[in-house]
Design an enzyme around this catalytic site. Sequence first.
Site, short mmCIF file in Angstrom:
data_model
loop_
_atom_site.label_atom_id
_atom_site.label_comp_id
_atom_site.label_asym_id
_atom_site.label_seq_id
_atom_site.Cartn_x
_atom_site.Cartn_y
_atom_site.Cartn_z
N GLU A 1 -1.13 3.18 18.57
CA GLU A 1 -1.23 3.88 17.28
C GLU A 1 -2.50 3.43 16.59
O GLU A 1 -3.23 2.58 17.10
CB GLU A 1 -0.01 3.55 16.42
CG GLU A 1 0.14 2.05 16.14
CD GLU A 1 1.37 1.69 15.33
OE1 GLU A 1 1.90 2.55 14.61
OE2 GLU A 1 1.78 0.52 15.40
N LYS B 1 7.82 -3.79 10.16
CA LYS B 1 6.73 -3.67 9.18
C LYS B 1 6.65 -5.00 8.43
O LYS B 1 7.20 -5.15 7.34
CB LYS B 1 7.00 -2.49 8.25
CG LYS B 1 5.73 -1.81 7.77
CD LYS B 1 6.03 -0.43 7.25
CE LYS B 1 4.96 0.05 6.30
NZ LYS B 1 3.61 0.13 6.86
N ARG C 1 14.52 1.26 7.15
CA ARG C 1 13.51 0.58 7.96
C ARG C 1 13.19 -0.80 7.38
O ARG C 1 12.99 -1.76 8.13
CB ARG C 1 12.24 1.44 8.07
CG ARG C 1 11.26 0.93 9.11
CD ARG C 1 10.15 1.91 9.38
NE ARG C 1 9.28 2.09 8.22
CZ ARG C 1 8.24 2.95 8.18
NH1 ARG C 1 7.97 3.71 9.23
NH2 ARG C 1 7.50 3.06 7.11
N1 PXG Z 1 1.71 2.73 11.99
C1 PXG Z 1 1.47 1.68 11.21
C2 PXG Z 1 0.97 0.43 11.83
C3 PXG Z 1 1.68 1.76 9.82
O1 PXG Z 1 1.44 0.71 9.05
C4 PXG Z 1 2.36 4.07 10.13
C5 PXG Z 1 2.14 3.90 11.49
C6 PXG Z 1 2.88 5.37 9.61
O2 PXG Z 1 4.24 5.23 9.24
P1 PXG Z 1 4.89 6.12 8.08
O3 PXG Z 1 6.33 5.68 8.05
O4 PXG Z 1 4.16 5.80 6.83
O5 PXG Z 1 4.74 7.52 8.50
C7 PXG Z 1 2.11 2.98 9.27
C8 PXG Z 1 2.35 3.13 7.80
C9 PXG Z 1 -0.91 0.89 3.14
C10 PXG Z 1 0.10 1.75 3.76
O6 PXG Z 1 -0.87 0.68 1.94
C11 PXG Z 1 0.36 1.65 5.12
C12 PXG Z 1 1.31 2.47 5.70
C13 PXG Z 1 2.00 3.37 4.94
C14 PXG Z 1 1.75 3.48 3.58
C15 PXG Z 1 0.78 2.67 2.98
O7 PXG Z 1 -1.79 0.39 3.84
N2 PXG Z 1 1.50 2.31 7.02
#
Ligand code: PXG
Length: 285
Positions: A184, A151, A52
Amino acid sequence: MGLKVWLNGDLVDREDAKISVFDHGVLYGDGVFEGIRSYGGKVFRLQAHVRRLYDSALGIRLTIPISQEEIAKAITDTLQANSLRDSYIRVVVTRGAGTLGLDPNRCLEPNVFIITDKISLYPDELYENGLDIITAATMRNHPNALNPRLKSLNYLNNILAKIEAIDAGTLEAVMLNHLGYVAECTGDNLFIVRDGAVFTPPIAAGILEGITRNEIIGIAREQGLEVREENITRQDLYVADECFLTGTAAEVVPVVRIDKRPIGTGRPGPVTKQLAEAFRRLTRG
Ligand code: PXG
């Protein structure tokens, strides 16, 4: 011994982990990142996160100067150097130091760094009693603008919604997309349960394709549950039997109130509990 940070190929002390104020990651949010977890010393879905990261980089036309294999090794090396077992891993690639002005071609070399840290868990109370969330007025980025699948280091869209959540006395906010459908939350994907079936917005709704989301879809189907990736409206949220969020940091967290309205019984529901438990078994062995 202090924390070591991986920076452009070297493990350095955290005090020495520095990049330029001319880095376009700082000046413009020009860069990409990943948030990853390790459980018991093993990185969870490392390949999927690395892939990703490279897809995000491709999306912003940023060439990461090392291979996927090299970055995967750097991540595990950094974990080992810090003797961390259950940890939070942040991988960042910035456009690099350049001149003032948007042109990314004036940046010489991307900066790549990996921070590993102890994971700060949400309080247990949240998982037992569920979360209150709101729908934010700030809508999710249009997929033809900065696509939410990417991301990127520019999280202001999500930060604005997060501020709305905090102002409303809650921890999270649901963001709707440009069509008014549920996208989301600010750092988590969203699911609802209705009549035993599980629903979550499709990627085309303009969301990050969460790695936890994909795991939960797989687990739910294995358990014989019907899972549908379909557009969800605010009304669908309000009449859902259950709602939960998924993400690397939150894992699976029940939602019990949205915009002050109780969801279902107002308590975490059985399908949410079952999926959260299955995810826990998967990650904790
Ligand atoms: N939507 C958004 C906008 C995210 O930023 C997710 C969904 C969930 O994705 P995953 O692949 O983690 O299941 C995210 C993930 C942080 C932090 O430090 C943010 C995320 C993941 C880990 C840490 O703010 N965002």
